[in-house]
Design an enzyme around this catalytic site. Structure first.
Site, PDB file in Angstrom:
ATOM      1  N   ASP A  67      23.339  -4.518   2.324  1.00  0.00           N
ATOM      2  CA  ASP A  67      23.358  -3.607   3.459  1.00  0.00           C
ATOM      3  C   ASP A  67      24.748  -3.439   4.063  1.00  0.00           C
ATOM      4  O   ASP A  67      25.689  -4.143   3.706  1.00  0.00           O
ATOM      5  CB  ASP A  67      22.376  -4.087   4.543  1.00  0.00           C
ATOM      6  CG  ASP A  67      22.410  -5.600   4.752  1.00  0.00           C
ATOM      7  OD1 ASP A  67      23.473  -6.208   4.508  1.00  0.00           O
ATOM      8  OD2 ASP A  67      21.386  -6.178   5.152  1.00  0.00           O
ATOM      9  N   ASN A 136      12.579 -12.636  12.554  1.00  0.00           N
ATOM     10  CA  ASN A 136      11.319 -11.888  12.507  1.00  0.00           C
ATOM     11  C   ASN A 136      10.847 -11.660  11.072  1.00  0.00           C
ATOM     12  O   ASN A 136       9.937 -10.876  10.823  1.00  0.00           O
ATOM     13  CB  ASN A 136      11.458 -10.550  13.244  1.00  0.00           C
ATOM     14  CG  ASN A 136      12.510  -9.642  12.611  1.00  0.00           C
ATOM     15  OD1 ASN A 136      13.202 -10.024  11.662  1.00  0.00           O
ATOM     16  ND2 ASN A 136      12.642  -8.434  13.137  1.00  0.00           N
ATOM     17  N   HIS A 138      12.700 -10.435   8.581  1.00  0.00           N
ATOM     18  CA  HIS A 138      13.286  -9.311   7.845  1.00  0.00           C
ATOM     19  C   HIS A 138      14.193  -9.808   6.721  1.00  0.00           C
ATOM     20  O   HIS A 138      14.795 -10.872   6.812  1.00  0.00           O
ATOM     21  CB  HIS A 138      14.006  -8.325   8.783  1.00  0.00           C
ATOM     22  CG  HIS A 138      15.344  -8.772   9.275  1.00  0.00           C
ATOM     23  ND1 HIS A 138      15.615  -8.995  10.612  1.00  0.00           N
ATOM     24  CD2 HIS A 138      16.522  -9.006   8.636  1.00  0.00           C
ATOM     25  CE1 HIS A 138      16.879  -9.349  10.756  1.00  0.00           C
ATOM     26  NE2 HIS A 138      17.450  -9.366   9.569  1.00  0.00           N
ATOM     27  N   GLU A 143      13.106  -4.078   8.493  1.00  0.00           N
ATOM     28  CA  GLU A 143      12.455  -4.600   9.681  1.00  0.00           C
ATOM     29  C   GLU A 143      10.925  -4.574   9.520  1.00  0.00           C
ATOM     30  O   GLU A 143      10.404  -3.944   8.594  1.00  0.00           O
ATOM     31  CB  GLU A 143      12.870  -3.757  10.897  1.00  0.00           C
ATOM     32  CG  GLU A 143      14.377  -3.743  11.167  1.00  0.00           C
ATOM     33  CD  GLU A 143      14.889  -5.009  11.834  1.00  0.00           C
ATOM     34  OE1 GLU A 143      14.145  -6.009  11.864  1.00  0.00           O
ATOM     35  OE2 GLU A 143      16.031  -5.004  12.323  1.00  0.00           O
TER      36      GLU A 143
END
Length: 253
Positions: A67, A136, A138, A143
């Protein structure tokens, strides 16, 4: 899914570096998928040391990063392009033309995503994908609630992710709100996957990844569908795994 628990971050990093080294020894023109953030830094440090000792040759290795922030130029100190060259590529004998990182300032971001997927396919696909994991769950910047079939695409970052990454910036306001990321579908195409996690703040996400139900609420749970995944974690990241499940896990102390 294979899970390896190490005594600390240093041992986790060393184990991950050994897996990368073995992969490159077996296939010198390996295509690596790479991650940024604090978790893989130790692995990169060990790989640099291995290179300096003549144990590993990166001259034919091809890399694709997961990314990049949108709006940050490659020379911006918080861009992932800068991170990778500063912490890894500048210290090994990799060819610059073999390094691929999404362009966060491309004029046409959708075209950049499409081209990135094309480049991965042209290279023959990713042989070994390194992943970190967010609090979380990810992976990359995928996400919660992302489709498990997505390819490289533009994402809007959640407040949780922005807050987690603000430590790298002067304030949360400076953290870019969007990024380009390889999708869950792209990641799952890798032949092998190694996921790294360290620290108590990752324990809940790791517990869900290893023992939770497959859900888009925790993107990393998709890894249960992959045929060759190794999860390397330290004791703190493993602290919420139920005792009865530890019997199935390799523990390195």
């Amino acid at each position: 899914m294979k899970v390896i628990i190490t005594v600390n971050y240093e041992e986790m990093s060393k184990k991950a570096a050994e897996i990368v080294k073995k992969q490159i020894k077996e296939k010198p023109n390996t295509v690596l998928g790479l991650a940024t953030g604090s978790t893989p830094l130790g692995m990169y440090k060990h790989l640099i040391e291995m290179y300096k000792r003549g144990e590993i040759d990166f001259s034919n290795v091809i890399t694709f990063n997961l990314d990049e922030y949108i709006g940050l130029s490659p020379d911006h100190p918080q861009s992932y392009h800068y991170f990778m060259f500063h912490n890894f590529f500048n210290h090994i004998n990799i060819k610059k033309e073999n390094v691929h990182i999404p362009n966060g300032i491309a004029e046409d971001l959708e075209e950049e995503c499409r081209k990135y997927e094309e480049e991965i396919e042209k290279a023959g696909g990713i042989d070994l994908q390194i992943l970190g994991i967010g609090i979380n769950g990810h992976i990359g910047f995928n996400e919660p609630d992302e489709s498990i079939e997505t390819k490289t695409h533009v994402v809007t970052l959640t407040e949780k992710t922005i807050n987690a990454n603000k430590r790298f910036f002067k304030s949360a306001e400076e953290v870019p709100r969007k990024a380009i990321t390889m999708g869950l579908g792209s990641i799952m195409k890798a032949k092998k996957i190694v996921l790294l996690a360290s620290g108590k703040n990752k324990a809940e996400a790791i517990k869900e990844t290893i023992k939770g139900q497959l859900t888009t609420k925790v993107p990393a749970t998709v890894l249960a569908l992959h045929p060759d995944v190794t999860i390397i974690i330290d004791k703190e990241a493993a602290s919420l795994i139920p005792d009865e499940d530890l019997k199935e896990i390799e523990v390195i102390v």
